[in-house]
Design a protein around this motif. Structure first.
Motif, PDB file in Angstrom:
ATOM      1  N   ALA A  96       0.852  -1.193   0.000  1.00  0.00           N
ATOM      2  CA  ALA A  96       0.000   0.000   0.000  1.00  0.00           C
ATOM      3  C   ALA A  96       0.886   1.241   0.000  1.00  0.00           C
ATOM      4  O   ALA A  96       0.726   2.143   0.811  1.00  0.00           O
ATOM      5  CB  ALA A  96      -0.925  -0.007   1.209  1.00  0.00           C
ATOM      6  N   HIS A  97       1.840   1.271  -0.931  1.00  0.00           N
ATOM      7  CA  HIS A  97       2.768   2.393  -1.010  1.00  0.00           C
ATOM      8  C   HIS A  97       2.123   3.584  -1.736  1.00  0.00           C
ATOM      9  O   HIS A  97       1.415   3.410  -2.729  1.00  0.00           O
ATOM     10  CB  HIS A  97       4.035   1.984  -1.758  1.00  0.00           C
ATOM     11  CG  HIS A  97       4.746   0.816  -1.145  1.00  0.00           C
ATOM     12  ND1 HIS A  97       4.954   0.713   0.218  1.00  0.00           N
ATOM     13  CD2 HIS A  97       5.298  -0.297  -1.700  1.00  0.00           C
ATOM     14  CE1 HIS A  97       5.613  -0.412   0.475  1.00  0.00           C
ATOM     15  NE2 HIS A  97       5.816  -1.045  -0.664  1.00  0.00           N
ATOM     16  N   ALA A  98       2.408   4.760  -1.241  1.00  0.00           N
ATOM     17  CA  ALA A  98       1.896   5.975  -1.877  1.00  0.00           C
ATOM     18  C   ALA A  98       2.844   6.373  -3.007  1.00  0.00           C
ATOM     19  O   ALA A  98       3.774   7.157  -2.816  1.00  0.00           O
ATOM     20  CB  ALA A  98       1.780   7.091  -0.847  1.00  0.00           C
ATOM     21  N   THR A  99       2.607   5.806  -4.176  1.00  0.00           N
ATOM     22  CA  THR A  99       3.437   6.113  -5.341  1.00  0.00           C
ATOM     23  C   THR A  99       2.551   6.413  -6.540  1.00  0.00           C
ATOM     24  O   THR A  99       1.356   6.093  -6.546  1.00  0.00           O
ATOM     25  CB  THR A  99       4.363   4.935  -5.690  1.00  0.00           C
ATOM     26  OG1 THR A  99       3.565   3.778  -5.954  1.00  0.00           O
ATOM     27  CG2 THR A  99       5.310   4.628  -4.540  1.00  0.00           C
ATOM     28  N   GLU A 100       3.156   6.999  -7.549  1.00  0.00           N
ATOM     29  CA  GLU A 100       2.419   7.357  -8.755  1.00  0.00           C
ATOM     30  C   GLU A 100       2.041   6.106  -9.539  1.00  0.00           C
ATOM     31  O   GLU A 100       2.800   5.136  -9.603  1.00  0.00           O
ATOM     32  CB  GLU A 100       3.296   8.259  -9.622  1.00  0.00           C
ATOM     33  CG  GLU A 100       2.608   8.804 -10.856  1.00  0.00           C
ATOM     34  CD  GLU A 100       3.509   9.732 -11.640  1.00  0.00           C
ATOM     35  OE1 GLU A 100       3.141  10.106 -12.779  1.00  0.00           O
ATOM     36  OE2 GLU A 100       4.585  10.085 -11.115  1.00  0.00           O
TER      37      GLU A 100
END
Length: 370
Positions: free
Chosen positions: A116-120
């Motif tokens: 659940a990484h906040a990446t583009e």
């Protein structure tokens, strides 16, 4: 009676009498070994294996000829994993600061690692490899592996592993989830990274199997605890639909793919037997069985697991609606699968069991079918 285990001192819940997981590494490692899962040490406070000794870090070092593994030392990460209780006591008894890793391949496990990484967002072609996503589809809100895996499961009419309450699930300190399954088919499923450019199941969804490891439930890091979610403490069999998706996305080594061969007579007979009558249900079942039988002549890229799962799901719906008996459906499915992929009975049974069970919950209406 086996000791009762807890995730942490602050957690008052008691798990099963036989086993659970704890923060103490020695107890965690011992519990995992009792499940048949080889374990190896992780670096203190981290989720990576302890470093090799100086000799093993020399360029060109031959792991196969290394004396460290034979001497019971922990060099070479998951390759040093063991079930030996004395060695486990030696490692974690002397170093309680070490974490616990499980070598997934030797343990017979396939673990779906949802991030659940906040990446583009990447390009659309990388969200669900092999499944086109048109430019007209609005991707607003799609942000992580929980979403991409949920979409993939929905496309297959299945429950997302993230929501699978029948198996061991472990919440990670970063907000992700490890979903543990048993590899009952004996196939050498390969690892993958869902955010990489190679083989992948879905964006931000990694696969831990042969050639990899997973952090054991109960392991504590400065970021938090790898905490089991819900009451289930043991892995369920790998669902048939998920096995199909792993095969479709290249998670089997090339040597596991059978060579070309003609469609055997018995496979054709299974289709004929299922569709020999005039009933609409016979024709429906014969149609999906024909797709399974046709895989016998295709050595690679036939989507065999997906087709067998679809046939089993359809058969289950026909059974639930009273159009065919479960014994008849099971026999036809097993005959077609055995002839299309001989020597893979365990894998085929798992796929059939999963698809049939799902289909039994949804009676198939035949009105309007021709």
């Amino acid at each position: 009676m086996a000791a009762e285990l807890r995730v942490s001192r602050s957690d008052p819940r008691q798990f099963t009498r036989t086993a659970a997981v704890v923060s103490q590494p020695l107890t965690t490692a011992t519990w995992c070994a009792r499940q048949g899962w080889p374990v190896h040490p992780l670096a203190p406070g981290r989720k990576t294996p302890v470093a090799n000794c100086d000799a093993c870090r020399v360029p060109g070092h031959d792991r196969g000829a290394c004396d460290c593994l034979r001497a019971g030392r922990w060099c070479h990460g998951f390759h040093a994993a063991t079930l030996d209780c004395e060695r486990i006591r030696q490692w974690w008894g002397a170093r309680p600061d070490l974490g616990v890793g499980v070598a997934t391949g030797p343990a017979g496990l396939v673990v779906i690692d949802i991030d659940a990484h906040a990446t583009e967002l990447p390009g659309r072609e990388r969200l669900l490899p092999g499944i086109p996503i048109a430019d007209t589809v609005d991707l607003t809100g799609l942000a992580d592996g929980f979403h991409t895996l949920g979409v993939l499961a929905a496309l297959r009419g299945a429950t997302s592993p993230a929501d699978d309450e029948t198996t061991l699930r472990v919440r990670t300190p970063s907000g992700g989830l490890h979903v543990w399954y048993r590899n009952e088919g004996g196939l050498r499923w390969q690892c993958s990274a869902g955010s990489g450019s190679g083989r992948a199941l879905a964006w931000q969804v990694d696969v831990r199997a042969h050639g990899g490891y997973i952090v054991a439930p109960g392991t504590v890091t400065p970021a938090g605890v790898y905490r089991p979610l819900g009451p289930v403490r043991h892995p369920a069999p790998l669902p048939g639909w998920l096995a199909g998706e792993l095969e479709r996305t290249g998670h089997l080594p090339a040597e596991a793919v059978p060579g070309p061969r003609p469609v055997p007579p018995r496979a054709r007979q299974a289709v004929i037997a299922a569709g020999g009558g005039r009933a609409v249900s016979d024709r429906v079942l014969a149609g999906v069985l024909a797709e399974v039988a046709g895989c016998a002549a295709i050595p690679e890229g036939a989507a065999f697991s997906e087709k067998l799962n679809r046939a089993a799901y359809t058969a289950g719906g026909l059974v639930a609606a009273g159009h065919v008996t479960e014994a008849e459906a099971l026999r036809a499915l097993e005959d077609a699968a055995e002839q299309a992929r001989p020597g893979q009975e365990g894998r085929c049974r798992a796929i059939i069991r999963g698809g049939l069970s799902a289909g039994l919950a949804r009676p198939l209406a035949l009105r309007g079918r021709v």
